[in-house]
Design a protein around this motif. Structure first.
Motif, PDB file in Angstrom:
ATOM      1  N   MET A 235      51.454  39.725  -4.056  1.00  0.00           N
ATOM      2  CA  MET A 235      52.316  39.061  -3.092  1.00  0.00           C
ATOM      3  C   MET A 235      51.480  38.294  -2.068  1.00  0.00           C
ATOM      4  N   VAL A 236      52.029  37.205  -1.579  1.00  0.00           N
ATOM      5  CA  VAL A 236      51.441  36.489  -0.451  1.00  0.00           C
ATOM      6  C   VAL A 236      52.433  36.530   0.707  1.00  0.00           C
ATOM      7  N   GLY A 237      51.890  36.621   1.909  1.00  0.00           N
ATOM      8  CA  GLY A 237      52.747  36.734   3.069  1.00  0.00           C
ATOM      9  C   GLY A 237      52.157  36.066   4.281  1.00  0.00           C
ATOM     10  N   ALA A 238      52.858  36.191   5.404  1.00  0.00           N
ATOM     11  CA  ALA A 238      52.410  35.577   6.652  1.00  0.00           C
ATOM     12  C   ALA A 238      52.881  36.428   7.818  1.00  0.00           C
ATOM     13  N   ILE A 239      52.273  36.204   8.960  1.00  0.00           N
ATOM     14  CA  ILE A 239      52.672  36.884  10.173  1.00  0.00           C
ATOM     15  C   ILE A 239      54.022  36.343  10.627  1.00  0.00           C
ATOM     16  N   GLY A 240      54.786  37.202  11.278  1.00  0.00           N
ATOM     17  CA  GLY A 240      56.065  36.771  11.819  1.00  0.00           C
ATOM     18  C   GLY A 240      57.227  37.582  11.284  1.00  0.00           C
ATOM     19  N   THR A 241      58.083  38.056  12.200  1.00  0.00           N
ATOM     20  CA  THR A 241      59.283  38.768  11.801  1.00  0.00           C
ATOM     21  C   THR A 241      60.497  37.963  12.248  1.00  0.00           C
ATOM     22  N   GLY A 242      61.689  38.516  12.057  1.00  0.00           N
ATOM     23  CA  GLY A 242      62.905  37.776  12.338  1.00  0.00           C
ATOM     24  C   GLY A 242      63.398  37.068  11.089  1.00  0.00           C
ATOM     25  N   PRO A 243      64.495  36.293  11.198  1.00  0.00           N
ATOM     26  CA  PRO A 243      65.050  35.606  10.017  1.00  0.00           C
ATOM     27  C   PRO A 243      63.986  34.785   9.298  1.00  0.00           C
ATOM     28  N   VAL A 244      63.998  34.846   7.987  1.00  0.00           N
ATOM     29  CA  VAL A 244      62.984  34.161   7.186  1.00  0.00           C
ATOM     30  C   VAL A 244      63.504  32.775   6.832  1.00  0.00           C
ATOM     31  N   THR A 245      62.885  31.754   7.425  1.00  0.00           N
ATOM     32  CA  THR A 245      63.307  30.373   7.214  1.00  0.00           C
ATOM     33  C   THR A 245      62.076  29.484   7.103  1.00  0.00           C
ATOM     34  N   GLY A 246      62.281  28.218   6.786  1.00  0.00           N
ATOM     35  CA  GLY A 246      61.232  27.212   6.818  1.00  0.00           C
ATOM     36  C   GLY A 246      60.045  27.534   5.943  1.00  0.00           C
ATOM     37  N   THR A 247      58.850  27.349   6.508  1.00  0.00           N
ATOM     38  CA  THR A 247      57.612  27.571   5.754  1.00  0.00           C
ATOM     39  C   THR A 247      57.512  29.008   5.268  1.00  0.00           C
TER      40      THR A 247
END
Length: 705
Positions: A235-247
């Motif tokens: 899996m690849v991921g990124a920092i950030g929580t909350g609704p998953v939108t955009g990039t």
């Protein structure tokens, strides 16, 4: 490697190809110290004003290649063993006085004997009104091709080159301050400093053009279309929580917040039952027992769960226990019987940053604190029990993985201990006060009573599988009393809290490409996880399931091959069945001044040479990740767009356009082959990642794959 020159139109529109654009504005020297060094008031108040007897002098360059070499600054460092750390501060006029322009760099060489390993922490440097830091913790045991210089004073000496971004503005003096490592015993040491200079881009040179990132994240292929479990990768991921939108929604699958699950956020006040060994309450520990002590970022993770189709997006949790990120009431806790401070023996602990009040707390009480912390925080998300602030209507909020402990290996102690004993790990830890209080005995004590062992054991109980629930019930009579005091089971049963897919319990740390630190973590996990196999509560899962590698790294000549050593080392634990997997839990890349094209701080636009170097490094790293794909659970980018941590570069620029890092990650071979003009800088890296690997484990034998 094959050269793509002539195969692709070289008009700058193909991100996978570029001919050498030239050097750009080559750095030139604009000023340097006169080497008329004098002592001065330390920049840091924790350095003794009298330097504890340390001295300094200019001496002839002492090594065999001395012809044509200028004199060097010899620093005889001394530490009194009582101040926070030793140090010495010197100052020299600059010649000429100069208005340091934007983009300038301070550069210098440091020569150090092997006996210096572990003693030093950083340089603090001032050329204008502000201080700069250059850490020495890279001076660590490296058994592969160290930059060896020669012999001096009966020792082998090594060399390291330092470069940091200079402060902008008028500069007439240069201040150099050496800090010893924290909490060391009284000791002395020697370092040599040479070729100090301030450099700046040649104003008469021809600047390289800025790179143009043409394609928006919304039109390029998703990163997760190449890297996902379905195609046998990770899996690849990124920092950030909350609704998953955009990039985030288009390119990533798993997400983490860097702050909102730290103990200082989730557990701001302590329980009313927390008392010192003499019965006093701790400041800040006066809440009614139970949920009132806690605050949870529920909405942030519920939004991830509820984005997309069910199960499409996943969460990683950071972090249950971290030496420097605990609430003040918790950081007061110290062991009831152990002495404080690293003193070269096996019975010590260190205070976390900012600890001003200390209260001795018995080990059973300390264990109860951390047991409750794990139960409440993990079960809040992973169950529907109202005791933990959940509900049937809200439902379970699942986590793929959870950092149980973060950064407990000491910054540099391993660098002097591993060469002496390759199987060392217990004396290489930070031994943070509020964690060591859980053991409160000599470091060589019962392994199953070690605070790291206990922390992970609590996490297994907090999120049990069916085997743990059965073992807990069968061994309930023998469980310690502190586990039974606060109603975390029902008559000895935790069946109600069974999790079908418990989060992978992770140890997370930085600087893992350093061989001595990698070996320390390997030793720790191997020994703890082996002991867990015979624990009455063993549940069929490794105690520490995943090893999380923080990759807050910089573009460098050997970054990929250095990381390959650590990856290969941990892969042996997976092959032995002692660990489930590996992750790169925090990944981003800085552009240091030594990189091709010069240094840059994100989100600044890169010149074409910097951009290509960034893409080449990301390509090498993703080629490395792919090589170890069977072992890797996930890679998390510590930033979505613009900039990552401390001005680092991630895969998309501040306009959400794909940068060279993205293209390097998407097709590593194509990017590397199409930028062969950088092969000299990254000499041999591509071939090392292509080939197999062999690890010498000392008395454990040689591992080849």
């Amino acid at each position: 490697m094959e050269n793509f020159a002539g195969k692709i139109k070289a008009d700058g529109s193909d991100p996978y190809f570029r001919l050498d654009p030239g050097p750009g504005k080559i750095a030139i020297e604009v000023s340097a110290p006169t080497n008329a060094w004098t002592a001065r008031t330390p920049l840091d108040s924790r350095v003794p004003a009298d330097f504890a007897g340390g001295t300094f002098e200019m001496i002839p360059y002492p090594f065999a290649d001395s012809e044509g070499k200028a004199d060097v600054l010899k620093i005889n460092y001394a530490h009194n063993g009582t101040s926070t750390f030793g140090g010495i501060t010197v100052q020299s006029p600059l010649s000429p006085t100069v208005d340091v322009p934007e983009g300038s760099t301070i550069e210098f060489d440091v020569y150090y004997p092997k006996s210096a390993q572990g003693k030093y922490m950083r340089w603090r440097i001032r050329n204008a009104d502000s201080n700069l830091d250059s850490y020495l913790r890279d001076y660590e045991y490296n058994n592969l091709n160290p930059d060896w210089v020669g012999s001096h004073d009966g020792e082998s000496w090594l060399r390291a080159h330092h470069s940091v971004t200079a402060s902008v503005g008028m500069s007439s003096n240069f201040v150099l301050e050496l800090h010893g490592e924290t909490s060391r015993p009284a000791e002395t040491g020697t370092l040599l400093v040479a070729d100090i200079k301030i450099t700046a881009p040649d104003p008469n040179g021809v600047a390289l053009p800025d790179v143009v990132d043409r394609e928006n994240q919304s039109v390029v292929a998703p990163l997760k279309s190449v890297y996902n479990r379905g195609n046998g990768r990770f899996m690849v991921g990124a920092i950030g929580t909350g609704p998953v939108t955009g990039t985030r929604a288009r390119h990533y699958e798993i997400f983490v917040d860097g702050n909102n699950l730290k103990a200082e956020s989730t557990h701001p006040t302590g329980p009313s039952w927390l008392k010192s060994v003499t019965g006093e309450a701790l400041s800040g520990a006066d809440t009614t027992p139970g949920l009132g002590e806690y605050t949870f970022p529920t909405d942030a993770y519920q939004a991830i769960r509820d984005s997309g189709v069910p199960g499409e997006y996943k969460s990683h949790a950071h972090v249950l226990a971290w030496y420097n990120q605990a609430p003040t009431w918790m950081r007061q806790i110290i062991p009831a019987t152990l002495p404080s401070g690293y003193n070269g023996t096996t019975n010590f602990y260190g205070l976390g940053n900012g600890v001003t009040t200390t209260v001795p707390v018995g080990k059973e009480m300390s264990r109860r604190v951390q047991f409750n912390h794990a139960m409440y925080v993990m079960r809040h998300f992973l169950t529907t029990d109202t005791k933990y602030g959940s509900s049937t209507s809200r439902g379970v909020i699942p986590f793929n993985s959870w950092d149980v402990l973060n950064e407990e290996v000491h910054e540099s102690r391993h660098s002097e201990l591993i060469p002496q004993d390759p199987n060392n790990w217990r004396t290489s830890l930070k031994h943070t006060n509020w964690l060591v209080a859980m053991s409160d005995d000599l470091i060589g004590g019962d392994l199953e009573e070690h605070y790291i062992y206990l922390l992970f054991k609590y996490a297994h109980i907090a999120a049990p599988n069916a085997e743990m629930a059965s073992a807990y019930k069968a061994n309930y009579a023998d469980l310690p009393e502190y586990m039974k005091l606060d109603g975390h089971d029902s008559g000895g049963s935790i069946d109600a809290y069974v999790v079908d897919n418990p989060p992978k319990l992770t140890y997370n740390d930085y600087g893992i490409a350093t061989r001595s630190k990698a070996r320390t973590v390997y030793n720790m996990v191997r020994e703890l996880n082996t002991a867990w196999l015979s624990d009455p509560l063993y549940d069929g899962r490794p105690l520490i399931e995943d090893i999380g590698i923080q990759g807050h790294d910089s573009v460098g000549k050997t970054l990929a091959s250095d990381n390959q050593y650590a990856m290969a080392l941990y892969a042996t634990l997976v092959d032995q069945g002692l660990v489930s997997g590996i992750s790169y839990s925090e990944f981003d890349l800085k552009m240091p001044t030594s990189a091709p094209g010069g240094g840059a701080i994100a989100p600044a636009v890169l010149n074409v040479r910097q951009s290509d170097a960034l893409g080449y490094e990301y390509a090498l790293m993703y080629k490395l990740f792919t090589k170890f794909a069977p072992y890797i659970d996930h890679i998390i980018s510590w930033g979505v767009s613009g900039s990552g941590w401390q001005g680092s570069y991630v895969l998309f620029n501040s306009e959400d356009n794909a940068n060279a890092g993205y293209y390097g990650a998407m097709n590593p071979d194509r990017f590397i082959l199409g930028h062969s003009y950088l092969d000299d800088y990254f000499e041999g890296e591509y071939e090392k990642i292509q080939d197999g690997y062999q690890i010498d484990l000392g008395d454990l034998g040689t591992y080849t794959r």
